[in-house]
Design an enzyme around this catalytic site. Structure first.
Site, PDB file in Angstrom:
ATOM      1  N   LYS A  10      49.046  37.013  37.248  1.00  0.00           N
ATOM      2  CA  LYS A  10      47.780  36.603  37.845  1.00  0.00           C
ATOM      3  C   LYS A  10      47.074  35.620  36.916  1.00  0.00           C
ATOM      4  O   LYS A  10      46.078  35.944  36.272  1.00  0.00           O
ATOM      5  CB  LYS A  10      46.914  37.836  38.136  1.00  0.00           C
ATOM      6  CG  LYS A  10      46.306  37.787  39.533  1.00  0.00           C
ATOM      7  CD  LYS A  10      45.748  39.127  39.950  1.00  0.00           C
ATOM      8  CE  LYS A  10      44.810  38.963  41.113  1.00  0.00           C
ATOM      9  NZ  LYS A  10      45.461  38.597  42.386  1.00  0.00           N
ATOM     10  N   ARG A  42      49.254  45.215  35.068  1.00  0.00           N
ATOM     11  CA  ARG A  42      49.543  43.842  35.497  1.00  0.00           C
ATOM     12  C   ARG A  42      48.857  42.834  34.581  1.00  0.00           C
ATOM     13  O   ARG A  42      49.404  41.779  34.269  1.00  0.00           O
ATOM     14  CB  ARG A  42      49.119  43.667  36.957  1.00  0.00           C
ATOM     15  CG  ARG A  42      49.685  42.436  37.613  1.00  0.00           C
ATOM     16  CD  ARG A  42      49.502  42.484  39.118  1.00  0.00           C
ATOM     17  NE  ARG A  42      48.097  42.482  39.495  1.00  0.00           N
ATOM     18  CZ  ARG A  42      47.650  42.625  40.753  1.00  0.00           C
ATOM     19  NH1 ARG A  42      48.508  42.798  41.746  1.00  0.00           N
ATOM     20  NH2 ARG A  42      46.368  42.615  41.020  1.00  0.00           N
ATOM     21  N   GLU A 101      55.134  34.213  49.593  1.00  0.00           N
ATOM     22  CA  GLU A 101      53.835  34.809  49.912  1.00  0.00           C
ATOM     23  C   GLU A 101      52.846  33.705  50.259  1.00  0.00           C
ATOM     24  O   GLU A 101      53.241  32.558  50.440  1.00  0.00           O
ATOM     25  CB  GLU A 101      53.341  35.680  48.752  1.00  0.00           C
ATOM     26  CG  GLU A 101      53.120  34.928  47.447  1.00  0.00           C
ATOM     27  CD  GLU A 101      52.417  35.768  46.387  1.00  0.00           C
ATOM     28  OE1 GLU A 101      51.473  36.505  46.716  1.00  0.00           O
ATOM     29  OE2 GLU A 101      52.804  35.672  45.214  1.00  0.00           O
TER      30      GLU A 101
HETATM   31  C1  LIG Z   1      46.004  39.130  43.578  1.00  0.00           C
HETATM   32  C2  LIG Z   1      47.104  38.545  44.390  1.00  0.00           C
HETATM   33  C3  LIG Z   1      47.700  39.247  45.465  1.00  0.00           C
HETATM   34  C4  LIG Z   1      47.210  40.591  45.929  1.00  0.00           C
HETATM   35  O1  LIG Z   1      47.356  41.603  44.992  1.00  0.00           O
HETATM   36  P1  LIG Z   1      46.556  42.974  45.129  1.00  0.00           P
HETATM   37  O2  LIG Z   1      46.901  43.694  43.885  1.00  0.00           O
HETATM   38  O3  LIG Z   1      47.061  43.660  46.342  1.00  0.00           O
HETATM   39  O4  LIG Z   1      45.125  42.623  45.268  1.00  0.00           O
HETATM   40  C5  LIG Z   1      48.759  38.655  46.114  1.00  0.00           C
HETATM   41  N1  LIG Z   1      49.203  37.419  45.779  1.00  0.00           N
HETATM   42  C6  LIG Z   1      48.633  36.711  44.786  1.00  0.00           C
HETATM   43  C7  LIG Z   1      49.178  35.366  44.466  1.00  0.00           C
HETATM   44  C8  LIG Z   1      47.579  37.264  44.062  1.00  0.00           C
HETATM   45  O5  LIG Z   1      47.033  36.550  43.072  1.00  0.00           O
END
Ligand SMILES: *Cc1c(COP(=O)(O)O)cnc(C)c1O
Length: 341
Positions: A184, A82, A220
């Protein structure tokens, strides 16, 4: 190894400086070998790309002590992948995922005395990140970057028991179609701060963001993905190109299907359907699953049948199974557990 004298059960989710961190530098088109350092502070030029144009991205994962005393991390290869994807989208140099996993292992080993003991509920949070360290004033990618990994022990997410949360449907947008919602990037968080502070002021725990183009579909929250359970026990999660692909959510969907024998589906979920779901949860590394008890849509309350006192039955099974896998109580699918020591 002697553990630090820390009150593990009372840690919050805050930064604690630990002994060692990993640092690698990108210069003249190559990464150096990287090294551990005790220095937690950065000195960067005033014109560094991260300061001027926010060229930065990060990851988040945890190290756990298992029931039989091993120290492990959970699917760090997916964090590495990622981060590669984030770097490509932000015109940053890729730190190869294999080296990423090696560096994670090295950093956790160097801070072993901070890995909380089994049963404390606490974990060692691992934060890999990359930022543009080279100066840029014209808008373009920087030519020097730094990749770092630090760790900090964090407490149990559900201190004093699980408490379902109340969220609101937000009028703010998190991510545009074809934007950066699926990576991210630090910038995604910067622009969500106003909305979360406002939500807290209004008495809500989180924002539910809808798709920016039509405001009809569920995406989300600011930092966690949704899973829903239907009245006939199907586990569904929203499908969209602007959702951050949560590793926890992907793992839970696998667990639902392969361990619990439930039907699963990733599809578009309309706001209008919310009232029909039996359970709702937020998934991410921090909480694994945080149950949602109530969703408020501009004054209209949608109360999930699972209620405001505990996780719903399917959410509970998902939570227990995934945390069981992470803590070594339940056999993991091949490749999910990276042993550190
Ligand atoms: C990091 C993140 C998540 C959760 O991801 P994980 O890999 O399960 O920790 C979900 N949504 C956003 C916007 C994120 O930045």
């Amino acid at each position: 190894m002697e553990k630090k004298n820390i009150d593990w059960g009372n840690l919050g989710f805050t930064y604690m400086r630990t002994d060692q961190r990993f640092v690698a530098n990108w210069k003249d088109g190559v990464w150096d070998d990287g090294a551990m350092t005790a220095d937690a502070d950065l000195v960067i030029n005033e014109c560094a790309g991260v300061l001027q144009y926010s060229q930065s991205c990060f990851e988040g994962l945890k190290a756990y002590t298992t029931e039989d005393g091993r120290i492990v991390t959970f699917r760090p290869d997916l964090n590495g992948q990622r981060m590669e994807d984030s770097c490509r989208r932000l015109e940053m140099p890729v730190y190869p995922k294999e080296k990423f996993v090696e560096a994670v292992i090295r950093t956790v080993k160097a801070n072993e005395s901070y890995v909380p003991p089994y049963g404390s509920g606490a974990t060692l949070y691992i934060r890999p990140f990359m930022y543009a360290s080279g100066p840029v004033i014209g808008v373009k990618p920087a030519d020097e970057f730094q990749f770092r990994i630090f760790t900090t022990p964090v407490g149990p997410y559900f201190k004093g028991g699980v408490k379902p949360i109340t969220i609101r449907i937000s009028d703010f947008d998190r991510a545009a179609p074809n934007g950066t919602g699926h990576i991210k990037a630090g910038l995604n968080y910067a622009m969500s701060l106003y909305a979360i502070v406002d939500a807290h002021k209004q008495g809500f725990d989180e924002n539910m963001y809808l798709d920016a183009a039509t405001h009809t579909k569920v995406e989300e929250t600011g930092g966690a993905n949704f899973i829903f359970v239907t009245g006939d026990n199907k586990v569904v999660t929203p499908k969209s190109g602007s959702i951050l692909p949560s590793i926890t959510r992907r793992s839970l969907m696998y667990v639902a299907k392969e361990y619990l024998g439930l039907e699963t589906e990733e599809r578009e979920i309309y706001k209008e359907e919310l009232k029909d779901f039996a359970e709702c949860g937020l998934c991410g590394t921090a909480a694994v699953i945080s149950p949602v008890g109530k969703i408020v849509d501009h004054g209209t309350e949608i109360c999930l049948p699972a209620g405001m006192t505990d996780m719903g039955p399917v959410t509970r099974k998902l939570y227990d199974t995934l945390t069981g896998i992470q803590m070594g109580r339940i056999e993991a699918p091949a490749g999910w557990i990276q042993e550190i020591r």
